[in-house]
Scaffold this motif. Structure first.
Motif, PDB file in Angstrom:
ATOM      1  N   ARG A   1      27.806  40.573  38.192  1.00  0.00           N
ATOM      2  CA  ARG A   1      27.188  39.380  38.800  1.00  0.00           C
ATOM      3  C   ARG A   1      28.218  38.625  39.641  1.00  0.00           C
ATOM      4  O   ARG A   1      27.944  38.232  40.773  1.00  0.00           O
ATOM      5  CB  ARG A   1      26.649  38.458  37.701  1.00  0.00           C
ATOM      6  N   GLU A   2      29.404  38.435  39.073  1.00  0.00           N
ATOM      7  CA  GLU A   2      30.440  37.684  39.788  1.00  0.00           C
ATOM      8  C   GLU A   2      31.009  38.484  40.966  1.00  0.00           C
ATOM      9  O   GLU A   2      31.350  37.907  41.992  1.00  0.00           O
ATOM     10  CB  GLU A   2      31.563  37.261  38.828  1.00  0.00           C
ATOM     11  N   ILE A   3      31.110  39.794  40.820  1.00  0.00           N
ATOM     12  CA  ILE A   3      31.568  40.623  41.944  1.00  0.00           C
ATOM     13  C   ILE A   3      30.578  40.504  43.094  1.00  0.00           C
ATOM     14  O   ILE A   3      30.972  40.382  44.258  1.00  0.00           O
ATOM     15  CB  ILE A   3      31.750  42.096  41.510  1.00  0.00           C
ATOM     16  N   ASP A   4      29.291  40.514  42.780  1.00  0.00           N
ATOM     17  CA  ASP A   4      28.261  40.387  43.826  1.00  0.00           C
ATOM     18  C   ASP A   4      28.335  39.048  44.551  1.00  0.00           C
ATOM     19  O   ASP A   4      27.891  38.943  45.697  1.00  0.00           O
ATOM     20  CB  ASP A   4      26.860  40.564  43.225  1.00  0.00           C
ATOM     21  N   ARG A   5      28.876  38.034  43.918  1.00  0.00           N
ATOM     22  CA  ARG A   5      28.979  36.706  44.533  1.00  0.00           C
ATOM     23  C   ARG A   5      30.201  36.566  45.452  1.00  0.00           C
ATOM     24  O   ARG A   5      30.311  35.578  46.172  1.00  0.00           O
ATOM     25  CB  ARG A   5      29.046  35.630  43.450  1.00  0.00           C
ATOM     26  N   LEU A   6      31.112  37.523  45.404  1.00  0.00           N
ATOM     27  CA  LEU A   6      32.301  37.468  46.261  1.00  0.00           C
ATOM     28  C   LEU A   6      31.879  37.614  47.726  1.00  0.00           C
ATOM     29  O   LEU A   6      30.864  38.255  48.019  1.00  0.00           O
ATOM     30  CB  LEU A   6      33.271  38.597  45.906  1.00  0.00           C
TER      31      LEU A   6
ATOM     32  N   ALA B   1      40.051  37.766  45.213  1.00  0.00           N
ATOM     33  CA  ALA B   1      38.963  38.221  44.334  1.00  0.00           C
ATOM     34  C   ALA B   1      39.339  37.998  42.877  1.00  0.00           C
ATOM     35  O   ALA B   1      38.522  37.490  42.091  1.00  0.00           O
ATOM     36  CB  ALA B   1      38.663  39.698  44.591  1.00  0.00           C
ATOM     37  N   LEU B   2      40.555  38.360  42.509  1.00  0.00           N
ATOM     38  CA  LEU B   2      40.990  38.188  41.117  1.00  0.00           C
ATOM     39  C   LEU B   2      41.044  36.718  40.731  1.00  0.00           C
ATOM     40  O   LEU B   2      40.655  36.349  39.616  1.00  0.00           O
ATOM     41  CB  LEU B   2      42.347  38.861  40.896  1.00  0.00           C
ATOM     42  N   ALA B   3      41.506  35.870  41.642  1.00  0.00           N
ATOM     43  CA  ALA B   3      41.550  34.432  41.355  1.00  0.00           C
ATOM     44  C   ALA B   3      40.140  33.875  41.157  1.00  0.00           C
ATOM     45  O   ALA B   3      39.894  33.092  40.229  1.00  0.00           O
ATOM     46  CB  ALA B   3      42.265  33.696  42.487  1.00  0.00           C
ATOM     47  N   THR B   4      39.223  34.302  41.999  1.00  0.00           N
ATOM     48  CA  THR B   4      37.826  33.845  41.878  1.00  0.00           C
ATOM     49  C   THR B   4      37.223  34.332  40.565  1.00  0.00           C
ATOM     50  O   THR B   4      36.572  33.561  39.847  1.00  0.00           O
ATOM     51  CB  THR B   4      36.989  34.357  43.073  1.00  0.00           C
ATOM     52  N   LEU B   5      37.425  35.604  40.255  1.00  0.00           N
ATOM     53  CA  LEU B   5      36.874  36.153  39.021  1.00  0.00           C
ATOM     54  C   LEU B   5      37.478  35.469  37.801  1.00  0.00           C
ATOM     55  O   LEU B   5      36.784  35.189  36.838  1.00  0.00           O
ATOM     56  CB  LEU B   5      37.096  37.669  38.963  1.00  0.00           C
ATOM     57  N   ARG B   6      38.770  35.187  37.866  1.00  0.00           N
ATOM     58  CA  ARG B   6      39.420  34.521  36.731  1.00  0.00           C
ATOM     59  C   ARG B   6      38.791  33.155  36.463  1.00  0.00           C
ATOM     60  O   ARG B   6      38.584  32.765  35.317  1.00  0.00           O
ATOM     61  CB  ARG B   6      40.915  34.374  36.965  1.00  0.00           C
ATOM     62  N   SER B   7      38.484  32.436  37.527  1.00  0.00           N
ATOM     63  CA  SER B   7      37.921  31.096  37.325  1.00  0.00           C
ATOM     64  C   SER B   7      36.431  31.136  36.948  1.00  0.00           C
ATOM     65  O   SER B   7      35.942  30.211  36.320  1.00  0.00           O
ATOM     66  CB  SER B   7      38.137  30.230  38.556  1.00  0.00           C
ATOM     67  N   ASN B   8      35.719  32.199  37.299  1.00  0.00           N
ATOM     68  CA  ASN B   8      34.275  32.244  37.061  1.00  0.00           C
ATOM     69  C   ASN B   8      33.851  33.066  35.845  1.00  0.00           C
ATOM     70  O   ASN B   8      32.718  32.915  35.387  1.00  0.00           O
ATOM     71  CB  ASN B   8      33.554  32.787  38.297  1.00  0.00           C
ATOM     72  N   LEU B   9      34.705  33.936  35.352  1.00  0.00           N
ATOM     73  CA  LEU B   9      34.342  34.803  34.231  1.00  0.00           C
ATOM     74  C   LEU B   9      34.799  34.219  32.901  1.00  0.00           C
ATOM     75  O   LEU B   9      35.775  33.465  32.839  1.00  0.00           O
ATOM     76  CB  LEU B   9      34.981  36.187  34.395  1.00  0.00           C
ATOM     77  N   SER B  10      34.122  34.623  31.834  1.00  0.00           N
ATOM     78  CA  SER B  10      34.609  34.289  30.497  1.00  0.00           C
ATOM     79  C   SER B  10      35.918  35.044  30.271  1.00  0.00           C
ATOM     80  O   SER B  10      36.221  36.008  30.974  1.00  0.00           O
ATOM     81  CB  SER B  10      33.579  34.715  29.440  1.00  0.00           C
ATOM     82  N   GLU B  11      36.699  34.606  29.288  1.00  0.00           N
ATOM     83  CA  GLU B  11      37.987  35.246  29.031  1.00  0.00           C
ATOM     84  C   GLU B  11      37.829  36.721  28.685  1.00  0.00           C
ATOM     85  O   GLU B  11      38.591  37.561  29.144  1.00  0.00           O
ATOM     86  CB  GLU B  11      38.740  34.512  27.920  1.00  0.00           C
TER      87      GLU B  11
ATOM     88  N   LEU C   1      39.313  39.857  30.848  1.00  0.00           N
ATOM     89  CA  LEU C   1      40.202  40.853  30.255  1.00  0.00           C
ATOM     90  C   LEU C   1      39.771  42.252  30.673  1.00  0.00           C
ATOM     91  O   LEU C   1      40.609  43.089  31.005  1.00  0.00           O
ATOM     92  CB  LEU C   1      40.209  40.740  28.725  1.00  0.00           C
ATOM     93  N   VAL C   2      38.486  42.509  30.692  1.00  0.00           N
ATOM     94  CA  VAL C   2      37.979  43.815  31.125  1.00  0.00           C
ATOM     95  C   VAL C   2      38.396  44.075  32.568  1.00  0.00           C
ATOM     96  O   VAL C   2      38.846  45.172  32.910  1.00  0.00           O
ATOM     97  CB  VAL C   2      36.444  43.898  30.963  1.00  0.00           C
ATOM     98  N   VAL C   3      38.278  43.063  33.436  1.00  0.00           N
ATOM     99  CA  VAL C   3      38.698  43.215  34.834  1.00  0.00           C
ATOM    100  C   VAL C   3      40.185  43.526  34.898  1.00  0.00           C
ATOM    101  O   VAL C   3      40.612  44.420  35.634  1.00  0.00           O
ATOM    102  CB  VAL C   3      38.348  41.949  35.658  1.00  0.00           C
ATOM    103  N   LEU C   4      40.987  42.811  34.122  1.00  0.00           N
ATOM    104  CA  LEU C   4      42.430  43.070  34.105  1.00  0.00           C
ATOM    105  C   LEU C   4      42.727  44.502  33.688  1.00  0.00           C
ATOM    106  O   LEU C   4      43.583  45.168  34.272  1.00  0.00           O
ATOM    107  CB  LEU C   4      43.143  42.111  33.157  1.00  0.00           C
ATOM    108  N   LEU C   5      42.040  44.968  32.679  1.00  0.00           N
ATOM    109  CA  LEU C   5      42.256  46.346  32.220  1.00  0.00           C
ATOM    110  C   LEU C   5      41.870  47.341  33.297  1.00  0.00           C
ATOM    111  O   LEU C   5      42.534  48.360  33.457  1.00  0.00           O
ATOM    112  CB  LEU C   5      41.489  46.604  30.919  1.00  0.00           C
ATOM    113  N   LEU C   6      40.817  47.054  34.038  1.00  0.00           N
ATOM    114  CA  LEU C   6      40.428  47.932  35.142  1.00  0.00           C
ATOM    115  C   LEU C   6      41.500  47.953  36.227  1.00  0.00           C
ATOM    116  O   LEU C   6      41.846  48.997  36.752  1.00  0.00           O
ATOM    117  CB  LEU C   6      39.096  47.476  35.757  1.00  0.00           C
TER     118      LEU C   6
END
Length: 189
Positions: A121-126, A165-175, A179-184
């Protein structure tokens, strides 16, 4: 008596049939669990096989009275994080504290699916170009140079878009989802 408890009894008796049952009962679910951390099927299979071998050779089953499933899932998770840590050249211990479940629990499929849905959902909002670059690098496992050439932009533009993208996802996603994004990210590049 639960299947896992039966397997433990057989293992403690030194019965190799227990190892066979362990493999049949847990192999596939553990590979799926490893794939939550690692990008390639073969790598996930290797991790699970390695956990089983060490579990048998080092007689780790002697230390367990119950909770075989939790032990195995935790062992696979730890091995995956060790692999990611060695690839990235960093220590994952501070990141581990972001997990939203205790050491004896693993996220169930519903929780995992919720995190994945949240991420998409958050990736689609980028913004379009940012989303395109993030998807190419993180999800499609492409290199910066390759993406830059495909899009006709500089490597620095690609790096900047990924950082945004990572900064946006960090601020919009739950922790847990972040973490899943970081692992990816760590698993891919």
């Amino acid at each position: 008596m639960e299947e896992a408890d039966k397997i433990l009894v057989l293992l403690k008796q030194g019965d190799k049939h227990g190892l066979e049952l362990l493999f049949r009962h847990f192999y596939r679910p553990l590979v799926m669990h490893a794939l939550k951390f690692l990008p390639r099927q073969e790598e996930a299979e290797d991790v699970v096989q390695e956990v089983f071998i060490k579990f048998w050779e080092r007689k780790r089953f002697d230390m367990i009275d119950h909770y075989l499933r939790s032990y195995l899932y935790q062992a696979v998770r730890n091995r995956c994080l060790n692999i990611l840590e060695s690839r990235a050249g960093i220590t994952m211990k501070p990141v581990e504290s972001l997990l939203e479940f205790s050491d004896t629990e693993t996220p169930d499929d519903a929780e995992w699916n919720d995190r994945v849905e949240e991420i998409y959902r958050e990736i689609d909002r980028l913004p379009d170009r940012t989303r395109e670059i993030f998807t190419a690098i993180v999800l499609d496992d492409k290199r910066y140079k390759e993406v830059a050439e495909e899009l006709g932009v500089s490597v620095n533009t690609v790096k900047t878009a990924l950082s945004r993208a990572l900064a946006t996802l960090r601020s919009n996603l739950s922790e847990g989802a972040y973490l899943v994004v970081l692992l990816l990210v760590l698993g891919g590049n």
